[in-house]
Design a protein around this motif. Structure first.
Motif, PDB file in Angstrom:
ATOM      1  N   GLY A 189      13.427 -13.372 -31.841  1.00  0.00           N
ATOM      2  CA  GLY A 189      14.642 -13.422 -31.046  1.00  0.00           C
ATOM      3  C   GLY A 189      15.856 -12.854 -31.736  1.00  0.00           C
ATOM      4  O   GLY A 189      16.964 -12.877 -31.167  1.00  0.00           O
ATOM      5  N   LYS A 190      15.681 -12.323 -32.938  1.00  0.00           N
ATOM      6  CA  LYS A 190      16.813 -11.825 -33.715  1.00  0.00           C
ATOM      7  C   LYS A 190      16.675 -10.353 -34.106  1.00  0.00           C
ATOM      8  O   LYS A 190      17.681  -9.690 -34.371  1.00  0.00           O
ATOM      9  N   TYR A 191      15.445  -9.869 -34.187  1.00  0.00           N
ATOM     10  CA  TYR A 191      15.178  -8.498 -34.621  1.00  0.00           C
ATOM     11  C   TYR A 191      14.151  -7.863 -33.697  1.00  0.00           C
ATOM     12  O   TYR A 191      13.305  -8.560 -33.136  1.00  0.00           O
ATOM     13  N   THR A 192      14.235  -6.542 -33.564  1.00  0.00           N
ATOM     14  CA  THR A 192      13.316  -5.814 -32.687  1.00  0.00           C
ATOM     15  C   THR A 192      12.018  -5.474 -33.408  1.00  0.00           C
ATOM     16  O   THR A 192      12.024  -4.782 -34.428  1.00  0.00           O
ATOM     17  N   VAL A 193      10.916  -5.974 -32.875  1.00  0.00           N
ATOM     18  CA  VAL A 193       9.580  -5.575 -33.327  1.00  0.00           C
ATOM     19  C   VAL A 193       9.147  -4.407 -32.449  1.00  0.00           C
ATOM     20  O   VAL A 193       9.124  -4.518 -31.224  1.00  0.00           O
ATOM     21  N   TYR A 194       8.807  -3.272 -33.068  1.00  0.00           N
ATOM     22  CA  TYR A 194       8.471  -2.102 -32.260  1.00  0.00           C
ATOM     23  C   TYR A 194       7.135  -1.459 -32.627  1.00  0.00           C
ATOM     24  O   TYR A 194       6.842  -0.333 -32.203  1.00  0.00           O
ATOM     25  N   GLY A 195       6.314  -2.185 -33.351  1.00  0.00           N
ATOM     26  CA  GLY A 195       4.992  -1.674 -33.666  1.00  0.00           C
ATOM     27  C   GLY A 195       4.200  -2.674 -34.483  1.00  0.00           C
ATOM     28  O   GLY A 195       4.642  -3.812 -34.704  1.00  0.00           O
ATOM     29  N   GLU A 196       3.034  -2.254 -34.914  1.00  0.00           N
ATOM     30  CA  GLU A 196       2.179  -3.121 -35.731  1.00  0.00           C
ATOM     31  C   GLU A 196       1.279  -2.277 -36.619  1.00  0.00           C
ATOM     32  O   GLU A 196       0.916  -1.139 -36.275  1.00  0.00           O
ATOM     33  N   VAL A 197       0.921  -2.818 -37.750  1.00  0.00           N
ATOM     34  CA  VAL A 197      -0.015  -2.175 -38.662  1.00  0.00           C
ATOM     35  C   VAL A 197      -1.426  -2.346 -38.110  1.00  0.00           C
ATOM     36  O   VAL A 197      -1.862  -3.472 -37.846  1.00  0.00           O
ATOM     37  N   VAL A 198      -2.134  -1.243 -37.934  1.00  0.00           N
ATOM     38  CA  VAL A 198      -3.509  -1.304 -37.432  1.00  0.00           C
ATOM     39  C   VAL A 198      -4.528  -1.009 -38.525  1.00  0.00           C
ATOM     40  O   VAL A 198      -5.710  -1.318 -38.367  1.00  0.00           O
ATOM     41  N   TYR A 206      -0.723   5.501 -27.069  1.00  0.00           N
ATOM     42  CA  TYR A 206       0.238   5.112 -28.082  1.00  0.00           C
ATOM     43  C   TYR A 206       0.417   6.224 -29.101  1.00  0.00           C
ATOM     44  O   TYR A 206      -0.467   7.053 -29.313  1.00  0.00           O
ATOM     45  N   THR A 207       1.562   6.206 -29.741  1.00  0.00           N
ATOM     46  CA  THR A 207       1.824   7.081 -30.880  1.00  0.00           C
ATOM     47  C   THR A 207       1.592   6.292 -32.155  1.00  0.00           C
ATOM     48  O   THR A 207       1.975   5.116 -32.244  1.00  0.00           O
ATOM     49  N   TYR A 208       0.986   6.924 -33.140  1.00  0.00           N
ATOM     50  CA  TYR A 208       0.699   6.294 -34.422  1.00  0.00           C
ATOM     51  C   TYR A 208       1.406   7.048 -35.540  1.00  0.00           C
ATOM     52  O   TYR A 208       1.678   8.250 -35.434  1.00  0.00           O
ATOM     53  N   ALA A 209       1.722   6.323 -36.600  1.00  0.00           N
ATOM     54  CA  ALA A 209       2.331   6.943 -37.777  1.00  0.00           C
ATOM     55  C   ALA A 209       1.587   6.482 -39.017  1.00  0.00           C
ATOM     56  O   ALA A 209       1.082   5.347 -39.075  1.00  0.00           O
ATOM     57  N   LEU A 210       1.522   7.352 -40.008  1.00  0.00           N
ATOM     58  CA  LEU A 210       0.904   7.016 -41.279  1.00  0.00           C
ATOM     59  C   LEU A 210       2.003   6.884 -42.325  1.00  0.00           C
ATOM     60  O   LEU A 210       2.725   7.845 -42.602  1.00  0.00           O
ATOM     61  N   ILE A 211       2.144   5.685 -42.866  1.00  0.00           N
ATOM     62  CA  ILE A 211       3.087   5.428 -43.952  1.00  0.00           C
ATOM     63  C   ILE A 211       2.296   5.492 -45.246  1.00  0.00           C
ATOM     64  O   ILE A 211       1.513   4.585 -45.552  1.00  0.00           O
ATOM     65  N   MET A 263      -0.700   2.896 -44.886  1.00  0.00           N
ATOM     66  CA  MET A 263      -0.689   1.989 -43.743  1.00  0.00           C
ATOM     67  C   MET A 263      -0.550   2.811 -42.472  1.00  0.00           C
ATOM     68  O   MET A 263       0.330   3.662 -42.380  1.00  0.00           O
ATOM     69  N   LYS A 264      -1.401   2.557 -41.509  1.00  0.00           N
ATOM     70  CA  LYS A 264      -1.304   3.213 -40.203  1.00  0.00           C
ATOM     71  C   LYS A 264      -0.681   2.236 -39.219  1.00  0.00           C
ATOM     72  O   LYS A 264      -1.130   1.086 -39.118  1.00  0.00           O
ATOM     73  N   VAL A 265       0.365   2.676 -38.526  1.00  0.00           N
ATOM     74  CA  VAL A 265       1.067   1.794 -37.596  1.00  0.00           C
ATOM     75  C   VAL A 265       1.021   2.361 -36.184  1.00  0.00           C
ATOM     76  O   VAL A 265       1.044   3.576 -35.991  1.00  0.00           O
ATOM     77  N   LYS A 266       0.932   1.464 -35.224  1.00  0.00           N
ATOM     78  CA  LYS A 266       1.014   1.824 -33.809  1.00  0.00           C
ATOM     79  C   LYS A 266       2.428   1.517 -33.330  1.00  0.00           C
ATOM     80  O   LYS A 266       2.966   0.433 -33.600  1.00  0.00           O
ATOM     81  N   LEU A 267       3.026   2.457 -32.609  1.00  0.00           N
ATOM     82  CA  LEU A 267       4.375   2.281 -32.082  1.00  0.00           C
ATOM     83  C   LEU A 267       4.294   1.836 -30.622  1.00  0.00           C
ATOM     84  O   LEU A 267       3.560   2.439 -29.829  1.00  0.00           O
ATOM     85  N   TYR A 268       5.066   0.815 -30.288  1.00  0.00           N
ATOM     86  CA  TYR A 268       4.974   0.230 -28.951  1.00  0.00           C
ATOM     87  C   TYR A 268       5.730   1.040 -27.903  1.00  0.00           C
ATOM     88  O   TYR A 268       6.829   1.536 -28.155  1.00  0.00           O
ATOM     89  N   ASN A 269       5.154   1.104 -26.728  1.00  0.00           N
ATOM     90  CA  ASN A 269       5.783   1.835 -25.632  1.00  0.00           C
ATOM     91  C   ASN A 269       6.887   1.041 -24.941  1.00  0.00           C
ATOM     92  O   ASN A 269       7.752   1.628 -24.286  1.00  0.00           O
ATOM     93  N   HIS A 270       6.863  -0.273 -25.070  1.00  0.00           N
ATOM     94  CA  HIS A 270       7.896  -1.070 -24.390  1.00  0.00           C
ATOM     95  C   HIS A 270       9.178  -1.170 -25.217  1.00  0.00           C
ATOM     96  O   HIS A 270      10.131  -1.838 -24.807  1.00  0.00           O
ATOM     97  N   THR A 271       9.210  -0.507 -26.376  1.00  0.00           N
ATOM     98  CA  THR A 271      10.450  -0.369 -27.151  1.00  0.00           C
ATOM     99  C   THR A 271      10.714   1.132 -27.347  1.00  0.00           C
ATOM    100  O   THR A 271      10.677   1.635 -28.472  1.00  0.00           O
ATOM    101  N   PRO A 272      10.970   1.852 -26.256  1.00  0.00           N
ATOM    102  CA  PRO A 272      11.022   3.322 -26.323  1.00  0.00           C
ATOM    103  C   PRO A 272      12.142   3.867 -27.204  1.00  0.00           C
ATOM    104  O   PRO A 272      11.975   4.934 -27.814  1.00  0.00           O
TER     105      PRO A 272
END
Length: 214
Positions: free
Chosen positions: A173-182, A25-30, A37-46
């Motif tokens: 069902g209305k907005y794209t979730v593409y990661g999570e705060v880890v 996974y790719t991670y980003a630091l906000i 906040m460190k977030v992980k970006l999902y691979n199934h939402t490329p």
């Protein structure tokens, strides 16, 4: 033990496990003036993953604000018009000049990183604006109503997480979730609770920078 169980359940219910062998996974630091906040970006939402990486590497987010915050709901940022915006100015209409195709699927559990959008019928996402879900626990009755209204079927593990961990299932069902705060979800909670005006803009600016990290 309960915390470990919830973590594993969360990974399963998000539909892709953080512990899956071979998955990278790719991670980003906000980084904000209230913490990181460190977030992980999902691979199934490329499309969303790659767009977020591109903007972060370009420094697009640096100096932007979390311009809309609502306690027990979410914090929203990524509007380029927020850079240096005068106090009290309404924000939320800016972007990079394009949308990102919808990749809707994952639920809005507490800690979800998701793309904001306008009312376009394709439900395409803003090219840059995003939000982090803080949310609150949800009852079975509320989930039943949301499931019927949005034509969603929740698994037992997803229901358990919404009831124990919390989130904002009304957005499913209305907005794209593409990661999570880890790491650093408590920072999102602090930002969500700051004093704000009638448009939910913080009275004192909450600035950010975003960097891609390992």
């Amino acid at each position: 033990m309960k915390k470990i169980f919830l973590f594993c359940l969360l990974a399963t219910a998000f539909m892709f496990s953080s512990c899956e062998q071979g998955e990278k996974y790719t991670y980003a630091l906000i980084s904000t003036n209230m913490g990181d906040m460190k977030v992980k970006l999902y691979n199934h939402t490329p499309k969303h993953r790659d767009n977020f990486i591109k903007l972060a590497n370009e420094g697009f987010y640096d100096g932007t604000l979390f311009h809309r915050v609502i306690p027990q709901f979410m914090i929203q940022g990524g509007d380029p018009d927020s850079k240096g915006a005068e106090a009290g100015r309404n924000l939320g209409g800016g972007g990079p000049g394009y949308r990102v195709d919808a990749e809707i699927g994952s639920p809005h559990f507490r800690g979800a990183l998701a793309a904001a959008r306008d009312g376009n019928p394709q439900m395409a996402s803003s090219g840059s604006q995003f939000y982090v879900v803080t949310g609150k626990p949800t009852s079975d009755q509320e989930l039943d109503q949301i499931a019927q209204r949005n034509n969603i079927t929740y698994s037992e593990s997803q229901r358990k997480l919404y009831k124990e961990l919390g989130g904002t299932p009304m957005l499913d069902g209305k907005y794209t979730v593409y990661g999570e705060v880890v790491e650093g979800l408590e920072v999102a909670d602090k930002i969500a609770e700051v004093a704000r005006n009638g448009a939910n803009r913080p009275n004192e600016d909450v600035t950010m920078t975003v960097k891609i990290v390992k």
